[in-house]
Enzyme design. Structure first.
Site, short mmCIF file in Angstrom:
data_model
loop_
_atom_site.label_atom_id
_atom_site.label_comp_id
_atom_site.label_asym_id
_atom_site.label_seq_id
_atom_site.Cartn_x
_atom_site.Cartn_y
_atom_site.Cartn_z
CG HIS A 89 12.55 -10.56 -2.58
ND1 HIS A 89 13.85 -10.10 -2.56
CD2 HIS A 89 11.93 -9.90 -1.58
CE1 HIS A 89 13.99 -9.21 -1.60
NE2 HIS A 89 12.83 -9.07 -1.00
CG LEU A 109 2.54 -12.35 0.38
CD1 LEU A 109 2.02 -13.77 0.45
CD2 LEU A 109 2.09 -11.67 -0.91
CG ASP A 129 12.06 -6.11 -2.74
OD1 ASP A 129 11.39 -6.56 -1.80
OD2 ASP A 129 12.94 -5.23 -2.60
CG HIS A 159 5.02 0.86 1.56
ND1 HIS A 159 5.25 0.37 2.83
CD2 HIS A 159 6.15 0.62 0.85
CE1 HIS A 159 6.48 -0.13 2.89
NE2 HIS A 159 7.04 0.00 1.71
#
Length: 421
Positions: free
Chosen positions: A56, A59, A301, A305
């Protein structure tokens, strides 16, 4: 590259090997003995394990290359000991066709030092209205389907996707979130959210869809994998479903077994992820679920950002934290050193089981297997430093945290891909 990995503590749950010894690599595979020229790695005092596979990651390429690219994301994964990753399809455009699966693989072949196992979207544009060409994506190289970032709220449409996935023998990776319940929620519903004046996300947001998806998997015979489980009831439902013969697995992310909502002392969006950090009772159940084998995998996960995005309030910032470069250390620190998992059990959850869930080769150091290997010092203490991350994303709540467990080498098909040359 031929390798002689000397005097390491070899942990290979697939063969039951758990001992100090040597490992040989010839022509990219695990070998019984060395031939030809070779290089030597002294693994004294270190653990030698089958390479980790992350079920998970995000990319971000195509569409959000300012956050991450296939190159930077897979290099970050290599630094974290991962020899393979599954990029989720919520890119722009979404990975929702055979052509887009092929494009991901083309870029990965050129830019990635590790294996990339693409995950195809369940609906076109992830709009929740029309099924993708699932069979075409699988033929193009997709290893699973998911609507990650959201749930397919139309249960009838989702049922059709599950039937197709069952026919094709691939897993359905489920992000469990009832969008009608979540509203504007941005962190766990509770006293901390109330104190900070931020809308909350209840456990039911996750649990309602976990229950639905398990029932649909039972009906369709699909292989269901529940992503980033965060609640006590998700553990209970998975355990009961397995007793009932449902083919369901679940993953837990390091942030969910390490932190609780109480660790959020101010309005800091580096603590904002979806699902959110939960109550202490949930976290204890997640750790117990890992110990008992209810949760079969540890995934990251990994969700990078931009810095400016994460400077916003928790109420306004995007969900997600990076995890590729901190997952192993957090797992060793919080699970192994605290007696919840043995090293063999950790390898099971970071290598053996992910390969099994995904249906890919790997997860073993047996003779003839691909030489995908992670070598780490589980006693090495250091501080996590976000500025040292290879990932473009620096959004982590763990900056400055003292941990143990340092990846020293990541080897893919006999080639040392970390440390970087």
């Amino acid at each position: 590259m031929n390798l002689w990995i000397k005097n390491g503590h070899i942990v290979d749950p697939a063969t039951g090997r758990d001992e100090v010894g040597d490992l040989y690599v010839v022509n990219g595979k695990i070998a019984k003995e060395l031939t030809g020229e070779y290089e030597t790695i002294d693994a004294t005092g270190k653990y030698v394990m089958p390479g980790f596979v992350d079920l998970h990651v995000h990319l971000r390429e195509p569409g959000f290359e300012y956050k991450e690219t296939i190159r930077t994301g897979t290099m970050a994964a290599a630094r974290g000991g991962f020899t393979g990753v599954c990029p989720m399809p919520n890119t722009k455009p979404a990975t929702d066709s055979p052509e887009r699966i092929q494009k991901i693989l083309e870029i990965a072949k050129k830019d990635s030092p590790i294996h990339v196992y693409p995950v195809g979207a369940i609906t076109i544009g992830q709009a929740g209205e029309t099924l993708t060409d699932i069979e075409g994506m699988v033929k193009a190289g997709a290893k699973a389907i998911s609507e990650d970032g959201k749930s397919v709220m139309n249960a009838a449409l989702y049922e059709k996707a599950m039937k197709e996935a069952a026919r094709l023998g691939i897993p359905v990776m489920a992000h469990c979130e009832d969008k009608n319940l979540v509203g504007k929620g941005a962190m766990n519903a509770g006293k901390v959210a109330e104190r900070l004046g931020i809308p909350g996300i209840t456990n039911a947001v996750e649990d309602v869809i976990v229950a639905r998806d398990i029932l649909l998997a039972k009906e369709t015979g699909a292989k269901l994998h529940l992503c980033h489980c965060s609640t006590a009831d998700s553990a209970k439902m998975i355990e009961e479903a397995r007793k009932d013969g449902v083919n369901v697995s679940g993953e837990v992310c390091p942030h969910h077994f390490t932190l609780t909502e109480e660790d959020i002392v101010e309005d800091d969006a580096n603590f904002k992820m979806n699902p959110p950090l939960r109550k202490k009772s949930d976290v204890e159940m997640l750790k117990e679920g890992l110990r008992k084998g209810i949760f079969e995998a540890i995934s990251t996960d990994h969700a990078p950002h931009g810095e400016e995005e994460k400077k916003k309030s928790i109420a306004e910032a995007p969900f997600g934290i990076v995890g590729s470069e901190t997952a192993f250390a957090l797992a060793v620190t919080e699970l192994v050193k605290k007696g919840i998992l043995t090293m063999s059990e950790l390898v099971q959850k970071m290598s053996v089981n992910p390969c099994h869930i995904l249906g890919v080769e790997g997860g073993s150091l047996a003779e003839g297997k691909p030489a995908d290997i992670t070598i780490a010092d589980i006693d090495k203490e250091y501080l996590i430093e976000k500025d040292a991350f290879v990932s473009k994303g620096k959004n982590t709540p763990f900056d400055g945290k003292k941990v143990v467990g340092k990846v020293e080498y990541t080897i893919v098909e006999g080639n040392v891909v970390y440390p970087f040359k």
